[in-house]
Motif scaffolding. Structure first.
Motif, PDB file in Angstrom:
ATOM      1  N   THR A  54       0.864  -1.350  -0.069  1.00  0.00           N
ATOM      2  CA  THR A  54       0.172  -0.088  -0.036  1.00  0.00           C
ATOM      3  C   THR A  54       0.743   1.284  -0.065  1.00  0.00           C
ATOM      4  N   HIS A  55       2.139   1.344   0.479  1.00  0.00           N
ATOM      5  CA  HIS A  55       2.898   2.523   0.614  1.00  0.00           C
ATOM      6  C   HIS A  55       4.376   1.976   1.106  1.00  0.00           C
ATOM      7  N   HIS A  56       4.902   3.041   1.013  1.00  0.00           N
ATOM      8  CA  HIS A  56       6.439   2.712   1.172  1.00  0.00           C
ATOM      9  C   HIS A  56       7.103   2.653   2.601  1.00  0.00           C
ATOM     10  N   PRO A  78       2.461   0.682  -5.466  1.00  0.00           N
ATOM     11  CA  PRO A  78       2.186   1.804  -6.188  1.00  0.00           C
ATOM     12  C   PRO A  78       3.275   2.413  -6.972  1.00  0.00           C
ATOM     13  N   HIS A  79       3.089   3.393  -7.886  1.00  0.00           N
ATOM     14  CA  HIS A  79       4.094   4.150  -8.539  1.00  0.00           C
ATOM     15  C   HIS A  79       5.195   4.921  -7.776  1.00  0.00           C
ATOM     16  N   ASN A  80       5.786   4.216  -6.847  1.00  0.00           N
ATOM     17  CA  ASN A  80       6.909   4.958  -6.321  1.00  0.00           C
ATOM     18  C   ASN A  80       8.384   4.067  -6.327  1.00  0.00           C
ATOM     19  N   PRO A  81       9.062   4.680  -7.228  1.00  0.00           N
ATOM     20  CA  PRO A  81      10.445   3.884  -7.515  1.00  0.00           C
ATOM     21  C   PRO A  81      11.223   3.691  -6.360  1.00  0.00           C
ATOM     22  N   ALA A  82      11.001   4.238  -5.038  1.00  0.00           N
ATOM     23  CA  ALA A  82      11.822   4.029  -4.085  1.00  0.00           C
ATOM     24  C   ALA A  82      11.388   2.661  -3.514  1.00  0.00           C
ATOM     25  N   ILE A  83      10.488   2.122  -3.784  1.00  0.00           N
ATOM     26  CA  ILE A  83      10.073   0.655  -3.545  1.00  0.00           C
ATOM     27  C   ILE A  83      10.574  -0.358  -4.383  1.00  0.00           C
ATOM     28  N   ARG A  89       3.069  -2.028 -11.028  1.00  0.00           N
ATOM     29  CA  ARG A  89       2.884  -0.576 -10.364  1.00  0.00           C
ATOM     30  C   ARG A  89       1.582  -0.043 -10.878  1.00  0.00           C
ATOM     31  N   VAL A  90       0.805   0.146  -9.951  1.00  0.00           N
ATOM     32  CA  VAL A  90      -0.720   0.449 -10.021  1.00  0.00           C
ATOM     33  C   VAL A  90      -1.072   1.832  -9.427  1.00  0.00           C
ATOM     34  N   GLY A  91      -2.333   2.333 -10.021  1.00  0.00           N
ATOM     35  CA  GLY A  91      -2.862   3.453  -9.528  1.00  0.00           C
ATOM     36  C   GLY A  91      -4.208   3.505  -9.729  1.00  0.00           C
ATOM     37  N   ALA A  92      -4.752   4.860  -9.496  1.00  0.00           N
ATOM     38  CA  ALA A  92      -6.222   4.827  -9.401  1.00  0.00           C
ATOM     39  C   ALA A  92      -6.935   4.247 -10.640  1.00  0.00           C
ATOM     40  N   GLY A  93      -8.025   3.653 -10.355  1.00  0.00           N
ATOM     41  CA  GLY A  93      -8.672   2.820 -11.667  1.00  0.00           C
ATOM     42  C   GLY A  93      -8.220   1.574 -11.945  1.00  0.00           C
ATOM     43  N   ASP A  94      -6.853   1.455 -11.718  1.00  0.00           N
ATOM     44  CA  ASP A  94      -6.502   0.053 -12.057  1.00  0.00           C
ATOM     45  C   ASP A  94      -7.149  -1.058 -11.415  1.00  0.00           C
ATOM     46  N   GLU A  95      -7.020  -2.315 -11.932  1.00  0.00           N
ATOM     47  CA  GLU A  95      -7.596  -3.616 -11.439  1.00  0.00           C
ATOM     48  C   GLU A  95      -6.569  -4.602 -11.465  1.00  0.00           C
ATOM     49  N   HIS A 111      -1.712  10.134   4.233  1.00  0.00           N
ATOM     50  CA  HIS A 111      -0.513   9.499   5.104  1.00  0.00           C
ATOM     51  C   HIS A 111       0.621   9.643   4.289  1.00  0.00           C
ATOM     52  N   THR A 112       0.804   9.125   3.098  1.00  0.00           N
ATOM     53  CA  THR A 112       1.982   9.358   2.495  1.00  0.00           C
ATOM     54  C   THR A 112       1.409   9.714   0.842  1.00  0.00           C
ATOM     55  N   LEU A 113       2.142  10.208   0.163  1.00  0.00           N
ATOM     56  CA  LEU A 113       1.671  10.682  -0.958  1.00  0.00           C
ATOM     57  C   LEU A 113       1.405   9.639  -2.142  1.00  0.00           C
ATOM     58  N   ASP A 114       2.297   8.313  -1.644  1.00  0.00           N
ATOM     59  CA  ASP A 114       2.076   7.087  -2.798  1.00  0.00           C
ATOM     60  C   ASP A 114       1.218   6.130  -2.187  1.00  0.00           C
TER      61      ASP A 114
END
Length: 255
Positions: A54-56, A78-83, A89-95, A111-114
């Protein structure tokens, strides 16, 4: 049939494990520590097929390198290259289809941006929301703004009321103590606290909650309620729901 069970980690984290009763493959959500996941898999003769992130934050991704080296699972996040280690890598509306269920990806920054959440409709609907929504509470604003978090929580609160809420931490009793101060005229909070105290005395999780219950007991989802607005007004701005949320979140940080 899909089952979801908690794997306790650290002091108060839950790594949620999803399993279909017809397969030995499982999925885990936010494995901050590999050791309890490996111990569970080895003890029960299971195989790690997929991971959802869910987040980094380290307590959600810290176990990934060891789990990838040992099991080579599919990793969705998520689309966070730090992970490092994410395959999809998925975002809003992806399934994404995991363990036979189709999950919708929701972007829930604050909580975080990603931060993302995974929601699947069905009987019952399931929500894996990381550190955005807790039972009777919500995550601290480490990176996002009150506007972002309030919008994220509003989206989650609009899910079907029978949606099971699989938050990532056992914070419920502490959150209910704050909820009592922030929503003092709400009898549902007292009932929830009694129920959760019994669960903890028996060393059982207070989770999952469900969206209908959170609408009744979670002050961060009740910022339009007069009692919550009055309590917030004694601490800061409560001109509207967003201002009330911002005041509540700042109050909770020092509660």
């Amino acid at each position: 049939m899909l089952s979801v069970t908690p794997i306790p980690a650290f002091r108060d984290n839950y790594i949620w494990m999803l399993r279909q009763d017809t397969s030995d493959d499982v999925c885990v959500v936010d494995p901050g520590d590999a050791a309890p996941v490996i111990e569970t898999l080895e003890r029960e003769g299971l195989k790690l097929g997929s991971v959802m992130i869910t987040h980094h934050h380290p307590d959600h991704v810290g176990g990934l390198p060891e789990l990838i080296a040992r099991y080579a699972p599919r990793v969705i996040g998520p689309h966070n290259p730090a992970i490092e280690g994410i395959d999809e890598r998925v975002g809003a509306g992806d399934e994404v289809r995991v363990m036979g269920r189709l999950f919708e990806v929701m972007e829930v920054p604050g909580h975080t941006l990603d931060h993302i959440a995974f929601f699947t409709a069905g009987i019952p609907p399931l929500l894996f929301c990381g550190d955005t929504l807790f039972s009777a509470g919500c995550g601290r604003l480490f990176e996002g703004t009150p506007e972002q978090m309030h919008a994220s929580l509003t989206r989650l609160a609009a899910l079907p009321e029978d949606t099971l809420v699989f938050a990532a931490h056992e914070y419920t009793l502490a959150n209910l103590a704050f909820a009592r101060a922030a929503d003092p005229d709400n009898p549902d909070i007292d009932a929830a606290e009694q129920e959760c105290r019994r669960a903890r005395e028996l060393e059982r999780p207070t989770l999952p909650s469900h969206i209908g219950r959170e609408r009744r007991i979670n002050p961060f989802l009740r910022c339009d309620e007069p009692g919550v607005r009055r309590a917030a007004a004694a601490r800061g701005d409560s001109d509207d729901a967003l201002a009330t949320f911002a005041t509540l979140r700042a109050w909770k940080d020092s509660f």
